[in-house]
Motif scaffolding. Structure first.
Motif, PDB file in Angstrom:
ATOM      1  N   LEU A 196     -12.784  -0.369 -27.294  1.00 19.81           N
ATOM      2  CA  LEU A 196     -13.817  -1.150 -27.954  1.00 19.81           C
ATOM      3  C   LEU A 196     -13.991   0.148 -28.866  1.00 19.81           C
ATOM      4  O   LEU A 196     -14.643  -0.963 -30.061  1.00 19.81           O
ATOM      5  CB  LEU A 196     -14.970  -0.974 -26.938  1.00 19.81           C
TER       6      LEU A 196
ATOM      7  N   PHE B 229     -11.870  -8.199 -20.800  1.00 22.08           N
ATOM      8  CA  PHE B 229     -12.590  -7.521 -20.496  1.00 22.08           C
ATOM      9  C   PHE B 229     -13.763  -7.874 -19.549  1.00 22.08           C
ATOM     10  O   PHE B 229     -14.841  -7.610 -18.871  1.00 22.08           O
ATOM     11  CB  PHE B 229     -13.433  -8.108 -22.693  1.00 22.08           C
TER      12      PHE B 229
ATOM     13  N   VAL C 109     -10.156  -1.125 -21.483  1.00 19.05           N
ATOM     14  CA  VAL C 109     -11.751  -1.825 -22.747  1.00 19.05           C
ATOM     15  C   VAL C 109     -12.351  -0.440 -23.001  1.00 19.05           C
ATOM     16  O   VAL C 109     -12.411  -1.086 -24.480  1.00 19.05           O
ATOM     17  CB  VAL C 109     -12.352  -2.230 -21.540  1.00 19.05           C
TER      18      VAL C 109
END
Length: 294
Positions: free
Chosen positions: A270, A34, A266
């Motif tokens: 998420l 991240f 990511v």
């Protein structure tokens, strides 16, 4: 008052150590990815990143300006919402039916469903079946084949069997039919277990990409986000290649293929991380508790 012994304290200490180790192993790699996605690749030295270096959102801007990624997000969201809802409806109805002991041939149907958990026709017969149904090259190949999950059906069936029969009998005496009984009484009580199996199905739909490779590999407009990510890891060799469809690709010249791949990873992770905390209480309650106490 209970006083813990040295052995109990040692046991608790070992448990805490194991949990901390598991937390570090699972969270720190994602934290590094991240922070890497939010960093300028020129300032990343190859060490673990506890925070972004030279904060920038260029990787995410480049990704969201790519039409393939935007279409992938749309397809993944659509198949997750529609597929999960369709599975919850069909599977819960089937679970309710196989709890009816007065149904003709119910023992056969129960054994038939369980049989499918252990034996499968295989990939080739499955492809022939899907093709004969006309679903190859269509969006519905993501939804209809996964409409029934025997594992989830057994979970819901077990949950329904924990409801007192007197509750159903009282509704039938008042004039309710099976459809009304299912929709107005069974479904509201089964919300915890429905949320649990919906979480299973939703994660499975969001992460799935093998079915795309089998049935929609020649239809880029039906590629989900996970398949776009899968292709990107194999095909992205330069930033210019990925940003070819962007109006001004020069503004992303500081990026690297690695930063683009990590940022896309990511993005795929998420949504599940955001949704899961809101369903966690239903997930635990649906799997570990009965709906009626007394």
């Amino acid at each position: 008052m209970y006083r813990s012994s040295p052995a109990d304290r040692m046991f608790d200490l070992v448990n805490y150590a194991i949990m901390v180790f598991a937390f570090v192993v699972m969270v720190f790699p994602f934290l590094h990815l991240f922070n890497y996605s939010l960093s300028n690749p020129s300032f990343v030295s190859g060490k673990f990143l506890f925070y972004p270096r030279q904060f920038t959102l260029d990787s995410y801007k480049a990704i969201f300006e790519n039409p393939d990624v935007l279409n992938g997000i749309y397809i993944s969201t659509a198949r997750t919402l529609i597929g999960t809802l369709f599975m919850a409806i069909v599977t819960s109805m089937a679970a309710y039916v196989i709890t009816r002991d007065d149904l003709t041939g119910i023992k056969f149907f129960r054994k038939y469903f369980v049989f499918t958990m252990y034996f499968s026709g295989g990939i080739i017969p499955m492809y022939i079946l899907i093709k004969s149904l006309g679903m190859v090259g269509s969006f519905w190949v993501y939804v209809i084949p996964s409409a029934v999950s025997v594992f989830n059906m057994i979970l819901i069936k077990t949950y329904i069997e924990g409801i007192p029969k007197e509750l159903e009998e009282s509704a039938l005496i008042d004039g309710a039919n099976d459809a009304y009984l299912f929709m107005k009484i069974i479904v509201p009580i089964c919300i915890p277990v429905m949320a649990a199996v919906s979480l299973f199905a939703g994660i499975g739909q969001w992460n799935s990409f093998i079915d795309t490779q089998f049935y929609n590999a020649m239809n880029p407009e039906l590629f989900p986000l996970q398949y776009v990510l899968y292709n990107s890891f194999q095909s992205i060799t330069s930033v210019e290649q990925f940003t070819a469809s962007v109006g001004d690709p020069e503004k992303y010249r500081m990026l690297t293929p690695q930063s683009l791949k990590i940022a896309m990873t990511v993005i795929t992770v998420l949504p599940i991380m955001i949704v899961y905390p809101f369903l966690q209480k239903y997930f635990i309650k649906g799997l570990l508790l009965g709906s009626v106490k007394g």
